[in-house]
Design a protein around this motif. Structure first.
Motif, short mmCIF file in Angstrom:
data_model
loop_
_atom_site.label_atom_id
_atom_site.label_comp_id
_atom_site.label_asym_id
_atom_site.label_seq_id
_atom_site.Cartn_x
_atom_site.Cartn_y
_atom_site.Cartn_z
N ASP A 197 0.86 -0.98 -0.14
CA ASP A 197 0.07 0.03 0.04
C ASP A 197 0.88 1.39 0.12
OD1 ASP A 197 -2.58 -1.40 -0.12
OD2 ASP A 197 -2.71 -1.43 2.46
N SER A 198 0.31 2.23 -0.46
CA SER A 198 1.00 3.47 -0.61
C SER A 198 1.37 4.06 1.23
CB SER A 198 0.34 4.65 -1.18
OG SER A 198 0.26 4.28 -2.75
N SER A 238 3.21 7.57 3.35
CA SER A 238 3.61 9.07 3.15
C SER A 238 4.95 9.20 2.48
CB SER A 238 3.64 9.82 4.45
OG SER A 238 4.91 8.98 5.28
N GLU A 292 5.10 5.79 -3.09
CA GLU A 292 3.61 5.46 -3.88
C GLU A 292 3.66 4.20 -4.18
OE1 GLU A 292 1.18 7.82 -7.51
OE2 GLU A 292 3.49 7.85 -7.55
N SER A 293 2.48 3.57 -3.91
CA SER A 293 2.52 1.94 -4.38
C SER A 293 2.30 1.83 -5.74
CB SER A 293 1.27 1.64 -3.57
OG SER A 293 0.75 0.26 -4.02
N ALA A 317 -0.98 2.29 -7.56
CA ALA A 317 -1.36 3.71 -8.30
C ALA A 317 -0.97 3.72 -9.68
CB ALA A 317 -0.53 4.81 -7.37
N VAL A 341 6.43 2.56 -8.71
CA VAL A 341 5.32 2.90 -9.49
C VAL A 341 5.54 3.31 -11.22
CG1 VAL A 341 4.92 5.27 -8.93
CG2 VAL A 341 3.04 4.15 -9.80
#
Length: 329
Positions: free
Chosen positions: A86-87, A89, A92-93, A96, A160
């Motif tokens: 999961d993404s 802070s 970025e996953s 996405a 990503v």
């Protein structure tokens, strides 16, 4: 060997045992081999098979969803379960990335991992869970089974941009497809065999609309009645998100109907139909698979083992994640 990989009959529609030609291969410096968890977690394959069988019995569509996870994981920096993260802070996953927006089956992987953590904490990687679950997804829909070399580790980061760059596009032509697969050490036969995964599952209208309206740049190699039916699907049921099966004949049966559809010019995606229609060895292989289901089953299983051996970068930090959605600390 787990019961999920036992041969039950000579028919290709029953699980078919495929021995890995290379029983030991490396992934990120780790050796992969059949039976990796025989001592550390002897029930691992049975646990995976039990959860998959339970889920597929009530939600058959989870089988192609889990199979798709394996493809999307291995094509992004190797088979390292990065697609499950999961993404945060700080990161970025892979989820996405546009090609991954419609991925499903994460909850199934979570349940398998939870049961494995109860049975043998911190032992079985999420990457190996996906590899085993995808094998069972195929066999539970009537396709082949194979021995899965194990011992993968899990990535501690996502990428990503790699997801956008390396996953084959549904609009790709034959040259583009060959280049994408070759990047991962997969040859033309691997590509045609692995594309047979589209004998199950569905695609969204946004991925097949261009082909149905003849503006995919690949000409009009399409059955007119099929194109009209799919255009009606796009208009009637939710626009870009309207789904259609890759194989109308048997959408949840893992068979060789996909190749018969290609010969009939009824491939759903541009990248599907690209495999047939230009003559030469690709047409010959599609025709062979359309007539010989056992040959397709053998080649598909062999190619799945080969794809499962795609290694993450050697300098990438890895671990065995305790929760597939996040790193350990």
């Amino acid at each position: 060997m787990a019961s999920s990989a036992k041969s039950k009959s000579s028919s290709w529609l029953a699980p078919l045992i495929i021995s890995c030609a290379l029983l030991a291969c490396t992934a990120n410096g780790h050796f992969l081999y059949v039976g990796y968890y025989d001592r550390s977690c002897p029930n691992a394959e049975d646990i995976v098979h039990f959860v998959m069988a339970s889920k597929v019995a009530t939600q058959p569509a989870m089988a192609p969803a889990v199979l798709r996870l394996f493809f999307h994981d291995c094509f992004i920096n190797g088979c390292d379960a990065s697609v499950l993260l999961d993404s945060t802070s700080h990161m970025e996953s892979d989820k996405a990335a546009e090609p991954n927006e419609s991925l499903a089956g994460f909850d199934v992987i979570d349940e398998i991992k939870s049961r494995l953590e109860s049975a043998c904490p911190g032992v079985v990687s999420c990457a190996d869970v996906i590899a085993l679950a995808s094998r069972d997804a195929v066999s539970l829909l009537g396709g082949p089974a194979w021995n899965v070399p194990l011992g993968r580790k899990d990535a501690r980061t996502a990428n990503v941009s790699a997801a956008d760059a390396y996953l084959p596009s549904p609009h790709a032509n034959l040259t583009e497809l060959l280049n994408k697969f070759a990047t991962h050490g997969l040859d033309a036969q691997d590509m045609v065999a692995l594309s047979g995964a589209h004998t199950v599952g569905t695609a969204r209208c946004q991925n097949y609309r261009a082909r149905m309206y003849g503006y995919d740049g690949e000409g009009n190699i399409i059955d007119p009645a099929f194109a009209e039916a799919r255009r009606r699907t796009c208009h009637a049921v939710g626009g870009d998100d309207a789904v259609a099966p890759f194989d109308e004949e048997s959408p949840l049966r893992f068979d060789n109907a996909y190749y018969r559809d290609l010969i009939a010019r009824r491939g759903l995606l541009t990248s599907d139909q690209a495999l047939y229609g230009c003559g030469g060895p690709f047409d010959n292989l599609v025709r062979t698979y359309s007539k010989d289901g056992e040959r397709f089953a053998r080649d598909f299983a062999t190619a799945m083992v080969k794809m499962g051996n795609i290694s993450p970068p050697s300098d990438m930090p890895v671990e065995v994640r305790l929760n597939c959605r996040r790193i350990n600390y």
